[in-house]
Enzyme design. Structure first.
Site, PDB file in Angstrom:
ATOM      1  N   ASN A  42      24.176 -22.671  11.915  1.00  0.00           N
ATOM      2  CA  ASN A  42      25.516 -22.541  11.431  1.00  0.00           C
ATOM      3  C   ASN A  42      25.594 -22.433   9.914  1.00  0.00           C
ATOM      4  O   ASN A  42      25.423 -23.232   9.337  1.00  0.00           O
ATOM      5  CB  ASN A  42      26.439 -23.561  11.981  1.00  0.00           C
ATOM      6  CG  ASN A  42      28.120 -23.256  11.716  1.00  0.00           C
ATOM      7  OD1 ASN A  42      28.323 -22.325  10.949  1.00  0.00           O
ATOM      8  ND2 ASN A  42      28.750 -24.316  12.185  1.00  0.00           N
TER       9      ASN A  42
ATOM     10  N   ARG B 171      25.538 -19.161  15.351  1.00  0.00           N
ATOM     11  CA  ARG B 171      26.904 -19.032  15.380  1.00  0.00           C
ATOM     12  C   ARG B 171      27.317 -18.059  14.496  1.00  0.00           C
ATOM     13  O   ARG B 171      26.976 -18.148  13.230  1.00  0.00           O
ATOM     14  CB  ARG B 171      27.647 -20.534  14.832  1.00  0.00           C
ATOM     15  CG  ARG B 171      29.429 -20.039  14.613  1.00  0.00           C
ATOM     16  CD  ARG B 171      29.781 -21.637  14.187  1.00  0.00           C
ATOM     17  NE  ARG B 171      31.346 -21.377  13.998  1.00  0.00           N
ATOM     18  CZ  ARG B 171      32.103 -21.482  12.789  1.00  0.00           C
ATOM     19  NH1 ARG B 171      31.182 -21.395  11.810  1.00  0.00           N
ATOM     20  NH2 ARG B 171      33.110 -21.345  12.816  1.00  0.00           N
TER      21      ARG B 171
ATOM     22  N   HIS C 287      37.100 -21.089  16.655  1.00  0.00           N
ATOM     23  CA  HIS C 287      36.695 -22.003  17.086  1.00  0.00           C
ATOM     24  C   HIS C 287      36.419 -21.951  18.662  1.00  0.00           C
ATOM     25  O   HIS C 287      36.584 -22.904  19.288  1.00  0.00           O
ATOM     26  CB  HIS C 287      37.823 -22.969  16.888  1.00  0.00           C
ATOM     27  CG  HIS C 287      37.876 -23.425  15.385  1.00  0.00           C
ATOM     28  ND1 HIS C 287      39.209 -23.590  14.749  1.00  0.00           N
ATOM     29  CD2 HIS C 287      36.877 -23.480  14.568  1.00  0.00           C
ATOM     30  CE1 HIS C 287      39.087 -24.022  13.584  1.00  0.00           C
ATOM     31  NE2 HIS C 287      37.597 -24.039  13.385  1.00  0.00           N
TER      32      HIS C 287
ATOM     33  N   ARG D 199      42.652 -22.783   3.257  1.00  0.00           N
ATOM     34  CA  ARG D 199      43.345 -21.689   3.658  1.00  0.00           C
ATOM     35  C   ARG D 199      44.980 -22.029   4.020  1.00  0.00           C
ATOM     36  O   ARG D 199      45.277 -23.105   4.433  1.00  0.00           O
ATOM     37  CB  ARG D 199      42.703 -21.368   5.045  1.00  0.00           C
ATOM     38  CG  ARG D 199      41.378 -20.991   4.879  1.00  0.00           C
ATOM     39  CD  ARG D 199      40.605 -20.748   6.190  1.00  0.00           C
ATOM     40  NE  ARG D 199      39.368 -20.596   6.086  1.00  0.00           N
ATOM     41  CZ  ARG D 199      38.648 -20.724   7.380  1.00  0.00           C
ATOM     42  NH1 ARG D 199      39.421 -21.015   8.404  1.00  0.00           N
ATOM     43  NH2 ARG D 199      37.345 -20.813   7.340  1.00  0.00           N
TER      44      ARG D 199
ATOM     45  N   GLU E 236      29.688 -27.974  18.833  1.00  0.00           N
ATOM     46  CA  GLU E 236      29.277 -26.731  18.904  1.00  0.00           C
ATOM     47  C   GLU E 236      27.922 -26.240  18.974  1.00  0.00           C
ATOM     48  O   GLU E 236      27.366 -25.201  19.732  1.00  0.00           O
ATOM     49  CB  GLU E 236      29.976 -25.939  17.649  1.00  0.00           C
ATOM     50  CG  GLU E 236      31.332 -26.294  17.644  1.00  0.00           C
ATOM     51  CD  GLU E 236      31.797 -25.821  15.992  1.00  0.00           C
ATOM     52  OE1 GLU E 236      33.118 -24.686  15.869  1.00  0.00           O
ATOM     53  OE2 GLU E 236      31.744 -26.225  15.269  1.00  0.00           O
TER      54      GLU E 236
END
Length: 401
Positions: free
Chosen positions: A12, A93, A181, A242, A382
């Site tokens: 990742n 990912r 996600h 963000r 993940e």
């Protein structure tokens, strides 16, 4: 070599870090190492590793001026602990799959070229992810690499949720709601079915992945029907740095009054806004909670975050026609009982009622026995989803996605 000795590496990557996990293939996938290279491009870059044994837990400085050097440092560390020949594949990912990619796929030269064409969709992530695939190919030319797309979970959103209210001609260029996600949401839905049965997984579910990046998804019959992030991961709820959703007219206003160009606006909404922008002190929810009683800016940042997440839960409950299960995940969702409580406060009309003691101890189910909707906390994984997808793509083992 016996298949039980084979290992899958998951990657990742970000602009200044590479996170990894190493899984051994057997009757199930067992995580044997995890960690990463941090501060790539800085003189104090380091490799951090955690494993099953004391000897596998260490941190050391590395020379990592770029991603290629970082991959070499990472693999040197992994090979010291597990050897080189056992590596079966690398699973990556990839944040944005654009309109084309909706399933895990073997990375080829043609795919890398296609991803380069998608870089304008996600300039914050895709360029680094492409560099990582090239760096691994440079070191291991014959090692299979599999791309796992974070947008795939939402690929078949209902059209009414997928469309953006701008001129239709842009849709032909791939401008739509993608959502992100997805790897986390895939894991959460699988865990929900494992823990509560297929009926719960087929019901009306809201997933709240709340971390540095934060989003929510509405799921019915196991399929995503809406999600808070949109064309990019900047949309939706406020996040660590963000902004989340904004009035589009703000860009034009700041361009006229502050001389803020498109690049500057993008920097502001991606790296200078959200919790950091409102608090003016920190992007970390833990810091803000620790100082909210003495710093009104911290208090307002926390309140804004909880309020906006609560609004999205209400919105998605309307889209679903009710709510059966709410799941919290991600760094904030899994570890901040106070934030969970504030988000759920006032949602009794949706059948949400928390049990204070269960929430305080982060139990698996934090709703009360009187709550019509079940509220769960599930630690997402993940990396395990990536490892399973890589095995499935390459026909190694049989693991449920």
């Amino acid at each position: 070599m016996k298949q039980a000795n084979l290992r899958i590496l998951t990657i990742n990557g970000g602009s200044s870090s590479i996170k990894f996990a190493l899984f051994e293939i057997g009757a199930s996938l067992q995580r044997v190492l995890e960690g990463g290279v941090v501060r790539i491009g800085q003189p104090d870059a380091s490799l951090q590793v955690k494993g099953l044994h004391a000897a596998d837990i260490f941190s050391r400085p590395v020379d990592a001026p770029d991603h290629t050097a970082a991959v070499d440092a990472l693999m040197d560390g992994i090979e010291e602990r597990s050897g080189r020949d056992a590596m079966a594949a690398v699973g990556h990912r990839v944040v944005h799959g654009g309109p084309k990619y909706s399933e895990p796929q073997l990375i080829t030269a043609e795919m890398v070229q296609a991803l380069r064409g998608l870089s304008l969709f996600d300039p914050e992530h895709l360029p680094e992810e492409i560099l990582l695939t090239e760096a691994f190919h440079h070191r291991f030319p014959d090692l299979p690499q599999v791309a796992c797309f974070d947008t795939a979970f939402h690929h078949n959103l209902p059209r009414v949720a997928r469309m953006l209210p701008i001129p239709r001609r842009y849709e032909e260029q791939g401008v739509r709601r993608y959502g992100f996600h997805g790897l986390s949401y895939t894991f959460l839905m699988g865990e929900l079915e494992r823990l509560a049965g297929p009926e719960a997984a087929e019901g009306r579910v809201i997933l709240a992945h709340l971390g540095n990046g934060a989003s929510l998804a509405a799921v019915h019959h196991g399929k995503s029907v809406d999600t808070s992030m949109s064309f990019t991961p900047t949309a939706g709820v406020p996040m660590s740095t963000r902004s989340g959703d904004l009035d589009p007219g703000l860009h034009w206003y700041l361009a006229r009054t502050q001389g803020l160009d498109a690049k500057g606006f993008s920097k502001m909404v991606n790296f200078e806004s959200g919790l950091l922008g409102v608090s003016e002190t920190s992007s970390d929810m833990r810091d803000l909670l620790a100082h909210e009683t003495e710093d009104v800016r911290a208090a307002e940042a926390v309140a804004m975050f909880c309020y906006q997440v609560k609004k999205w839960i209400g919105s998605f409950a309307a889209a679903l026609g009710g709510l059966d299960t709410l799941i919290f995940a991600g760094g904030i969702g899994e570890n901040a009982p106070l934030v969970r409580a504030r988000i759920c406060d006032g949602l009794g009309f949706l059948g949400i009622e928390l049990e204070e003691s269960r929430n305080a101890e982060t139990a698996a189910v934090i709703s009360s026995s009187a709550s019509r909707a079940t509220v769960r906390v599930i630690r997402t994984d993940e990396e395990l989803v990536i490892a399973r997808a890589a095995c499935s793509t390459l026909g190694i083992g049989h693991y449920a996605l």
